[in-house]
Design a protein around this motif. Structure first.
Motif, short mmCIF file in Angstrom:
data_model
loop_
_atom_site.label_atom_id
_atom_site.label_comp_id
_atom_site.label_asym_id
_atom_site.label_seq_id
_atom_site.Cartn_x
_atom_site.Cartn_y
_atom_site.Cartn_z
N PHE A 188 0.82 -1.21 0.00
CA PHE A 188 0.00 0.00 0.00
C PHE A 188 0.86 1.27 0.00
O PHE A 188 0.34 2.37 0.03
CB PHE A 188 -0.91 0.02 1.24
CG PHE A 188 -1.86 -1.14 1.29
CD1 PHE A 188 -3.11 -1.05 0.71
CD2 PHE A 188 -1.51 -2.32 1.92
CE1 PHE A 188 -3.99 -2.12 0.75
CE2 PHE A 188 -2.38 -3.40 1.96
CZ PHE A 188 -3.63 -3.30 1.37
N TYR A 189 2.18 1.11 -0.02
CA TYR A 189 3.06 2.26 0.05
C TYR A 189 3.11 3.01 -1.28
O TYR A 189 3.20 2.40 -2.34
CB TYR A 189 4.49 1.84 0.40
CG TYR A 189 4.70 1.27 1.78
CD1 TYR A 189 3.65 1.15 2.68
CD2 TYR A 189 5.97 0.87 2.19
CE1 TYR A 189 3.85 0.62 3.94
CE2 TYR A 189 6.18 0.34 3.46
CZ TYR A 189 5.12 0.22 4.33
OH TYR A 189 5.33 -0.30 5.58
N ALA A 190 3.12 4.32 -1.22
CA ALA A 190 3.41 5.15 -2.38
C ALA A 190 4.92 5.18 -2.59
O ALA A 190 5.69 4.63 -1.79
CB ALA A 190 2.86 6.56 -2.18
N HIS A 193 6.84 6.43 0.29
CA HIS A 193 6.83 5.48 1.40
C HIS A 193 7.82 4.35 1.14
O HIS A 193 8.48 3.86 2.06
CB HIS A 193 5.42 4.91 1.59
CG HIS A 193 4.41 5.95 1.94
ND1 HIS A 193 3.12 5.92 1.45
CD2 HIS A 193 4.49 7.06 2.73
CE1 HIS A 193 2.44 6.96 1.92
NE2 HIS A 193 3.24 7.66 2.70
N GLN A 194 7.90 3.91 -0.13
CA GLN A 194 8.86 2.86 -0.47
C GLN A 194 10.28 3.34 -0.17
O GLN A 194 11.12 2.59 0.36
CB GLN A 194 8.74 2.49 -1.95
CG GLN A 194 7.42 1.83 -2.33
CD GLN A 194 7.37 0.37 -1.93
OE1 GLN A 194 8.27 -0.15 -1.30
NE2 GLN A 194 6.29 -0.30 -2.30
N GLU A 195 10.56 4.60 -0.50
CA GLU A 195 11.89 5.15 -0.22
C GLU A 195 12.13 5.19 1.28
O GLU A 195 13.23 4.85 1.75
CB GLU A 195 12.00 6.55 -0.83
CG GLU A 195 13.37 7.19 -0.60
CD GLU A 195 13.44 8.59 -1.18
OE1 GLU A 195 14.45 9.27 -0.95
OE2 GLU A 195 12.48 8.99 -1.87
N GLU A 203 6.86 4.87 7.61
CA GLU A 203 5.76 5.77 7.95
C GLU A 203 4.49 4.92 8.01
O GLU A 203 3.89 4.60 7.00
CB GLU A 203 5.64 6.88 6.91
CG GLU A 203 6.92 7.70 6.75
CD GLU A 203 6.81 8.70 5.62
OE1 GLU A 203 5.70 9.21 5.39
OE2 GLU A 203 7.83 8.97 4.97
N TYR A 204 4.09 4.56 9.20
CA TYR A 204 3.02 3.58 9.34
C TYR A 204 1.64 4.14 9.00
O TYR A 204 0.68 3.40 8.95
CB TYR A 204 3.03 3.00 10.75
CG TYR A 204 4.20 2.08 10.98
CD1 TYR A 204 4.20 0.80 10.46
CD2 TYR A 204 5.31 2.51 11.67
CE1 TYR A 204 5.27 -0.05 10.64
CE2 TYR A 204 6.40 1.67 11.86
CZ TYR A 204 6.38 0.40 11.35
OH TYR A 204 7.44 -0.44 11.53
N LYS A 205 1.54 5.43 8.76
CA LYS A 205 0.24 5.98 8.41
C LYS A 205 -0.22 5.55 7.02
O LYS A 205 -1.37 5.73 6.67
CB LYS A 205 0.29 7.52 8.46
CG LYS A 205 0.45 8.07 9.88
CD LYS A 205 0.46 9.58 9.86
CE LYS A 205 0.61 10.15 11.27
NZ LYS A 205 0.63 11.63 11.27
N MET A 206 0.69 4.98 6.22
CA MET A 206 0.32 4.63 4.86
C MET A 206 -0.34 3.27 4.77
O MET A 206 -0.80 2.87 3.71
CB MET A 206 1.53 4.69 3.93
CG MET A 206 2.58 3.62 4.18
SD MET A 206 3.35 3.83 5.74
CE MET A 206 5.02 4.12 5.31
#
Length: 305
Positions: A188-190, A193-195, A203-206
């Motif tokens: 689900f990471y953008a 977020h992957q970086e 960043e657990y909000k993702m």
């Protein structure tokens, strides 16, 4: 000659009774007799189901394909897969919903506890659907080999209601898994977020919320998805469950497949899906739907078991 007392080796060995563990006697009110009977029935270990699907009718499809088993009870399908040593990443249990009355809740519990035991033998993750009143009864009754990963709510705002009180707008789903079973929040990471994940700045909000918002498939809502089968769930409800627990090539099992939404989503994600249902009309709709989408593994339906 002495009589009575303990005799070594006498009696039934401990743990071999009906429930596989020690029991005690209790007095219960007559008004609760039906509910207690349902709980005791649910506590019995599952027995092998009749009408098990023969091994020559079991096929594990290629990635992106869906195999539809012969028509049979969910317990027979899961028992067949277990005996064939099929290990699935995910098992979905979404049986026909019972009434919300006390009798309906007890019947749901008696049906689902044995199915959960069988599902835990086949899948690393198990998703079980129902009304919140029903799902709540399972909290103390899932298999000891499984742990709770999440309580998921499907929220919809377009439910018709004749009630003068609160308007029903949700269904519930328990996510159970074996201890140590892998999940994939990174799906689900953008890009940012992957970086962050690569640099250990997670960043657990993702990760997705445990509340899934999607309208019911009715009227003009997503008419391209609608098959005419009652209580069909939209793809947006099933997709997050599989993305959190699967990667391409994994096996997904749905022994209460309804109109085949799980199979369609699994195939689109590159997974292998094995579906079954006890209703012939459900399997007809499923085969037509998956054949039209090019996902069906076996074009010709097999005989019912």
């Amino acid at each position: 000659m002495a009589r009575g007392g303990y005799r070594p080796g006498a009696g039934r060995p401990s743990g071999t009774g009906r429930y596989g563990e020690p029991t005690v006697s209790r007095r219960i009110p007559l008004s609760l007799l039906g509910e207690v009977d349902a709980l005791l029935s649910a506590a019995k270990p599952p027995v092998p189901s009749r009408g098990v699907v023969p091994p020559d009718l079991l096929h594990v499809p290629e990635p992106g394909k869906v195999e539809v088993m012969p028509r049979c009870e969910a317990s027979s399908a899961l028992q067949s897969l277990h005996e064939a040593k099929v290990t699935a990443r995910v098992v979905i249990l979404d049986p026909w919903y019972r009434a919300k009355s006390g009798q309906g809740r007890s019947a749901y519990l008696a049906e689902m506890v044995p199915l959960l035991e069988l599902a835990a033998r086949v899948g690393q993750h198990v998703f079980v659907w129902g009304f919140p009143e029903h799902i709540g009864r399972l909290v103390d009754h899932w298999p000891s080999s499984m742990q709770l990963r999440g309580w998921i709510t499907w929220w919809f705002k377009n439910a018709a209601s004749r009630s003068r009180g609160w308007r029903p707008s949700q269904q519930a789903c328990l996510h159970l898994s074996r201890r140590g079973a892998t999940i994939y929040p990174e799906h689900f990471y953008a890009d940012r977020h992957q970086e962050a994940a690569r640099e250990n700045r997670l960043e657990y909000k993702m990760t997705p919320y445990s509340v899934l918002e999607a309208p019911l498939l009715s009227g003009f809502i997503d008419r391209t998805q609608q098959t005419g089968y009652p209580a069909q769930k939209p793809r947006k409800v099933i997709e997050p469950l599989l993305k959190m627990t699967c990667k391409p090539g994994d096996i997904v099992v749905d022994s209460t497949c309804g109109s085949g939404t799980t199979g369609e989503v699994a195939a689109a994600l590159g997974c292998r899906a094995i579906l079954s249902d006890r209703r012939g009309d459900a399997l007809r709709v499923t085969r037509q739907r998956l054949s039209k989408a090019g996902h069906l593994n076996t074009p010709e339906p097999s005989e019912d078991c």
